[in-house]
Each structure stands twice: as C-alpha cells, then as structure tokens.
Design a protein around this motif. Structure first.
Motif, PDB file in Angstrom:
ATOM      1  N   SER A  49       0.798  -1.273  -0.039  1.00 39.94           N
ATOM      2  CA  SER A  49       0.174  -0.163   0.012  1.00 39.94           C
ATOM      3  C   SER A  49       0.956   1.329   0.006  1.00 39.94           C
ATOM      4  CB  SER A  49      -0.789   0.031   1.103  1.00 39.94           C
ATOM      5  OG  SER A  49      -0.114   0.000   2.446  1.00 39.94           O
ATOM      6  N   CYS A  50       0.421   2.275  -0.305  1.00 39.65           N
ATOM      7  CA  CYS A  50       1.188   3.530  -0.606  1.00 39.65           C
ATOM      8  C   CYS A  50       0.104   4.678  -0.358  1.00 39.65           C
ATOM      9  CB  CYS A  50       1.734   3.586  -1.910  1.00 39.65           C
ATOM     10  SG  CYS A  50       2.892   5.093  -2.003  1.00 39.65           S
ATOM     11  N   ILE A  51       0.542   5.909   0.307  1.00 40.14           N
ATOM     12  CA  ILE A  51      -0.179   6.934   0.377  1.00 40.14           C
ATOM     13  C   ILE A  51       0.789   8.151   0.193  1.00 40.14           C
ATOM     14  CG2 ILE A  51      -1.400   8.661   1.952  1.00 40.14           C
ATOM     15  CD1 ILE A  51      -2.166   6.129   3.601  1.00 40.14           C
ATOM     16  N   HIS A  52       0.681   8.701  -1.079  1.00 38.46           N
ATOM     17  CA  HIS A  52       1.350   9.731  -1.626  1.00 38.46           C
ATOM     18  C   HIS A  52       0.954  11.152  -1.052  1.00 38.46           C
ATOM     19  CE1 HIS A  52       3.693   7.353  -4.783  1.00 38.46           C
ATOM     20  NE2 HIS A  52       2.331   6.981  -5.026  1.00 38.46           N
ATOM     21  N   PRO A  53       1.751  12.097  -0.717  1.00 37.51           N
ATOM     22  CA  PRO A  53       1.243  13.302  -0.215  1.00 37.51           C
ATOM     23  C   PRO A  53      -0.003  13.817  -1.014  1.00 37.51           C
ATOM     24  CG  PRO A  53       3.660  13.311  -0.277  1.00 37.51           C
ATOM     25  CD  PRO A  53       3.331  12.124  -0.932  1.00 37.51           C
ATOM     26  N   GLY A  54      -1.287  14.190  -0.230  1.00 35.67           N
ATOM     27  CA  GLY A  54      -2.267  14.611  -0.946  1.00 35.67           C
ATOM     28  C   GLY A  54      -3.314  13.821  -1.562  1.00 35.67           C
ATOM     29  N   GLY A  56      -5.254   9.771  -1.705  1.00 34.88           N
ATOM     30  CA  GLY A  56      -5.887   8.818  -1.059  1.00 34.88           C
ATOM     31  C   GLY A  56      -5.114   7.612  -0.865  1.00 34.88           C
ATOM     32  N   ALA A  57      -5.422   6.472  -0.253  1.00 36.37           N
ATOM     33  CA  ALA A  57      -4.770   5.339   0.078  1.00 36.37           C
ATOM     34  C   ALA A  57      -4.687   4.459  -1.287  1.00 36.37           C
ATOM     35  CB  ALA A  57      -5.271   4.541   1.194  1.00 36.37           C
ATOM     36  N   ALA A  59      -4.045   0.550  -2.621  1.00 35.41           N
ATOM     37  CA  ALA A  59      -3.695  -0.752  -2.130  1.00 35.41           C
ATOM     38  C   ALA A  59      -3.441  -1.650  -3.222  1.00 35.41           C
ATOM     39  CB  ALA A  59      -5.012  -1.246  -1.166  1.00 35.41           C
ATOM     40  N   GLY A  60      -2.641  -2.612  -3.068  1.00 34.09           N
ATOM     41  CA  GLY A  60      -2.472  -3.645  -4.159  1.00 34.09           C
ATOM     42  C   GLY A  60      -1.244  -3.260  -4.877  1.00 34.09           C
ATOM     43  N   ARG A  61      -0.507  -4.216  -5.471  1.00 36.87           N
ATOM     44  CA  ARG A  61       0.862  -4.037  -6.246  1.00 36.87           C
ATOM     45  C   ARG A  61       0.602  -3.250  -7.414  1.00 36.87           C
ATOM     46  NH1 ARG A  61       6.246  -5.444  -6.654  1.00 36.87           N
ATOM     47  NH2 ARG A  61       6.756  -6.058  -8.731  1.00 36.87           N
ATOM     48  N   ASP A  62      -0.536  -3.667  -8.161  1.00 33.74           N
ATOM     49  CA  ASP A  62      -0.754  -3.060  -9.538  1.00 33.74           C
ATOM     50  C   ASP A  62      -1.133  -1.368  -9.267  1.00 33.74           C
ATOM     51  OD1 ASP A  62      -0.366  -5.552 -10.769  1.00 33.74           O
ATOM     52  OD2 ASP A  62      -2.524  -5.977 -10.929  1.00 33.74           O
ATOM     53  N   GLN A  63      -1.768  -1.318  -8.302  1.00 31.11           N
ATOM     54  CA  GLN A  63      -2.289   0.331  -8.173  1.00 31.11           C
ATOM     55  C   GLN A  63      -1.054   0.866  -7.827  1.00 31.11           C
ATOM     56  OE1 GLN A  63      -5.459   0.895  -5.013  1.00 31.11           O
ATOM     57  NE2 GLN A  63      -6.378   2.259  -6.501  1.00 31.11           N
ATOM     58  N   VAL A  64      -0.170   0.457  -6.612  1.00 32.35           N
ATOM     59  CA  VAL A  64       1.025   1.180  -6.315  1.00 32.35           C
ATOM     60  C   VAL A  64       1.846   1.396  -7.342  1.00 32.35           C
ATOM     61  CG1 VAL A  64       2.699   0.980  -4.722  1.00 32.35           C
ATOM     62  CG2 VAL A  64       0.631   0.600  -3.915  1.00 32.35           C
TER      63      VAL A  64
END
Length: 145
Positions: A49-54, A56-57, A59-64
């Motif tokens: 998962s990843c939350i870049h500044p500004g 939303g969250a 989730a999942g390798r493909d989305q990240v």
C-alpha cells in the motif's frame, strides 16, 4: 591466528544497515526516475500500500506501481532527497522514518519493509507535510556501503 578464522575481518552488514540500504535504493530509483528499478523494490508476496502526499490510500501492487509509473514518468515531478533516515527492525519487518527534502520544503515519511526471499522490500509508504522543518539536516544523505 593459525588454523582459525579471524572474527571481525569482514564486517557483516547489520539488519538495520540493510534496511537503510534498501531505503537508499528506493530514493535513488525515485531521483533517477527509474521505474524499472522501482518495481523491483516493492514486495511481490506481501500486500502493499502507499499514501502519496495529498492522495488517498492506494492498495495492491498493481495500483501502487501504476502510481509510481505515473510519478516517475512525469517530467514535472519534484526532485526529492531522503534526509535523517532512522531504521527500526522488528524481526522480519522494518520501518524507516525520514524526512524528504523537496527544494526548500520538507515532508516526513515512513517506509515499511518486509524480508522477502532474503531482501528487504517495501510494503507500505506514507509521506506528508510537516509543520516545522527538521532541526538537523545532513547536507548529503548517508550512504551505506
């Protein structure tokens, strides 16, 4: 020392140093805009998962990884440098808390790693603004050799 192995002749990288090395590889891929390298730094077996500044969250390798491909492919993406990284190792997981320098501004970030196939790989990252800049900032990020 005849017939024995001298201890301490070859230093073994501590787990904390290994995590800092993995963290440094992440920021090097970011700075060099190397998506091919970036995708090798994220876990394949563990959820990510990843939350870049500004943002939303994510989730999942493909989305990240899609987000990283867009960021690294954007010529207007800011230059970034990791400063003041501190690693904490919790068995097979670890976290690095650091500041990110973007021009004259700073963010605070947490990069979470797990050991997968003998390597420390990212499973989560979150960065956001800080109200006050860090008290001490090294001119150059430390390197682990």
């Amino acid at each position: 020392m005849s017939g024995g192995i001298r201890k301490g002749v070859h230093s073994v990288m501590s787990q904390s140093d290994a995590v800092l090395f993995a963290n440094e590889a992440f920021y090097r891929a970011f700075a060099d805009r190397r998506f091919d390298t970036m995708k090798t730094l994220w876990a394949k077996g563990a959820p990510v998962s990843c939350i870049h500044p500004g943002w939303g969250a994510l989730a999942g390798r493909d989305q990240v990884l899609s987000s990283w491909e867009a960021i690294l492919g954007n010529p207007d993406a800011p230059d970034i440098a990791c400063v003041n990284p501190v690693a904490q190792v919790y068995g097979e997981a670890a976290a690095v808390i650091c500041n990110e320098r973007i021009g004259e501004s700073f963010l605070i970030a947490t990069n979470v790693f797990v050991r997968e196939e003998g390597r420390w790989l990212l499973v989560h990252r979150q960065a956001g603004p800080v109200v006050t800049p860090p008290e001490t900032v090294a001119d150059e990020p430390p390197t682990v050799h």
